[in-house]
Design an enzyme around this catalytic site. Structure first.
Site, mmCIF file in Angstrom:
data_model
loop_
_atom_site.group_PDB
_atom_site.id
_atom_site.type_symbol
_atom_site.label_atom_id
_atom_site.label_comp_id
_atom_site.label_asym_id
_atom_site.label_seq_id
_atom_site.Cartn_x
_atom_site.Cartn_y
_atom_site.Cartn_z
ATOM 1 N N HIS A 251 41.397 -22.341 8.806
ATOM 2 C CA HIS A 251 41.782 -23.405 7.887
ATOM 3 C C HIS A 251 43.016 -24.093 8.433
ATOM 4 C CE1 HIS A 251 43.124 -25.396 4.156
ATOM 5 N NE2 HIS A 251 41.879 -25.281 3.756
ATOM 6 N N GLU A 306 34.689 -21.969 2.325
ATOM 7 C CA GLU A 306 33.318 -22.378 2.590
ATOM 8 C C GLU A 306 32.362 -21.194 2.740
ATOM 9 O OE1 GLU A 306 33.018 -25.334 2.137
ATOM 10 O OE2 GLU A 306 34.721 -26.464 2.892
#
Length: 360
Positions: A251, A306
């Site tokens: 991320h 995700e």
């Protein structure tokens, strides 16, 4: 020749003060209007988070009941636009269809625009997905919550309460997340006083990009290719050898595990008939973390939102092509909140650039 600027991508640049959310990448913590996301998602749903985000900024702020009623009324209003939307969006992807739908909403619409936008998105998405299957759109039921009604409009019937709760938790969990690309886009457009609808439309276009909103589908593609738990390790080693990007991990902000991943992992565990799929995903995650440590020892990469989003939306029977569009349904509440905040106290966003071209 272009040079990489010192602050490429605006890393580390503070663009504004905000009351909405804090993303602490070092601690793996997300705070939304004073509440840790784990606590917030466990006790309220999408309408509750929207009411929290809009507190002191917009109609319904701080009043979950008012927000629920406002969104229900907006869904009914938005349904009137569905025939035109279906005709105009034929052959488009779900996100492209939502782009068309938002573009049909007039700035002169008397309904509060945060209700209109957040009510229209689930109605438009359900209608677009049903049209893709050759089915007629279903009118909204204003007695239901956003999550309940969205699943009903998709399926043609009320879903199992566990699935309704699962979608509600998802929408609440993704509603806001700092100055991500789409939220910052919304604030840039809002700073010009272009209006809320235009600002949300711009945010949706930013979300459409695969580097921002496109990861959950490829996570499921990865699951499909791995197939069985014992194949996870070899498949991952081969992927790294080929230089492939591992979806669902890493991320831009988080240097440790994304706190939203555990919220959604726990949500999947509450859904009927998902135990086997969840166990498989947990094994893939374990193998992936080990592979990341081996192949990228100098990088701090961990599970992001995700990974378990993919598993949750698969369990909800949402088509992979619609994952990004469904994310927009939840994130729209945050976009609206940031638009209000920017309009209330922010200046026109106009950064400087460093010219590196030739001079006369």
């Amino acid at each position: 020749m272009l040079q990489t600027p010192v602050n490429s991508g605006l890393d580390g640049i503070i663009a504004a003060d905000t009351l909405m959310s804090e993303v602490d990448g070092e601690a793996g913590r997300l705070i939304v209007r004073g509440h840790a996301i784990e606590d917030l998602a466990s006790r309220t749903g999408f309408e509750g988070v929207a009411a929290l985000l809009w507190t002191d900024f917009a109609q319904g702020g701080g009043d979950e009941g008012a927000v629920r009623q406002g969104l229900a009324t907006a869904r009914v209003r938005a349904f009137a636009e569905v025939p035109k939307l279906i005709a105009a969006a034929k052959g488009l992807t779900p996100v492209e269809g939502l782009r068309v739908g938002l573009g049909m909403l007039a700035d002169s619409e008397p309904m509060p625009h945060h209700y209109l936008v957040c009510g229209a998105l689930p109605v438009f998405l359900a209608a677009l997905l049903r049209a893709a299957e050759g089915k007629a759109a279903l009118a909204p039921d204003p007695a239901l919550t956003t999550a309940q009604d969205l699943l009903r409009m998709l399926r043609g019937r009320r879903a199992d309460p566990a699935f309704e709760k699962g979608l509600d938790t998802y929408l609440a969990t993704v509603a806001d997340h700092g100055f991500n690309a789409s939220t910052f886009t919304a604030r840039v457009v809002a700073s010009t006083r272009a209006g809320l609808i235009s600002s949300v439309l711009a945010a949706l276009c930013a979300l459409k990009g695969p580097l921002h909103g496109g990861a959950p589908g490829p996570v499921l593609d990865m699951f499909d290719e791995i197939g069985t738990p014992e194949r996870a390790g070899p498949w991952l080693d081969d992927a790294f050898a080929k230089g492939a990007r591992l979806m669902g991990f890493g991320h831009r902000i988080y240097k440790v595990r994304d706190p939203r991943a555990d919220v959604l992992k726990n949500t999947v565990a509450t859904l009927p008939q998902t135990a086997g799929r969840l166990a498989f995903a947990v094994e893939v995650e374990r193998s992936a973390i080990a592979a990341l440590r081996k192949h990228k020892p100098g990088q701090r990469l961990d599970t992001n939102v995700e990974f378990y989003t993919a598993l949750l939306l698969e369990a909800l029977e949402v088509p992979r092509s619609a994952f990004t569009a469904l994310f927009a349904v939840g994130r729209a509440a945050g976009w609206c909140a940031h638009i209000f905040e920017q309009e209330k106290g922010g200046r026109l966003i106009r950064p400087q650039s460093n010219y590196v071209g030739p001079r006369p």
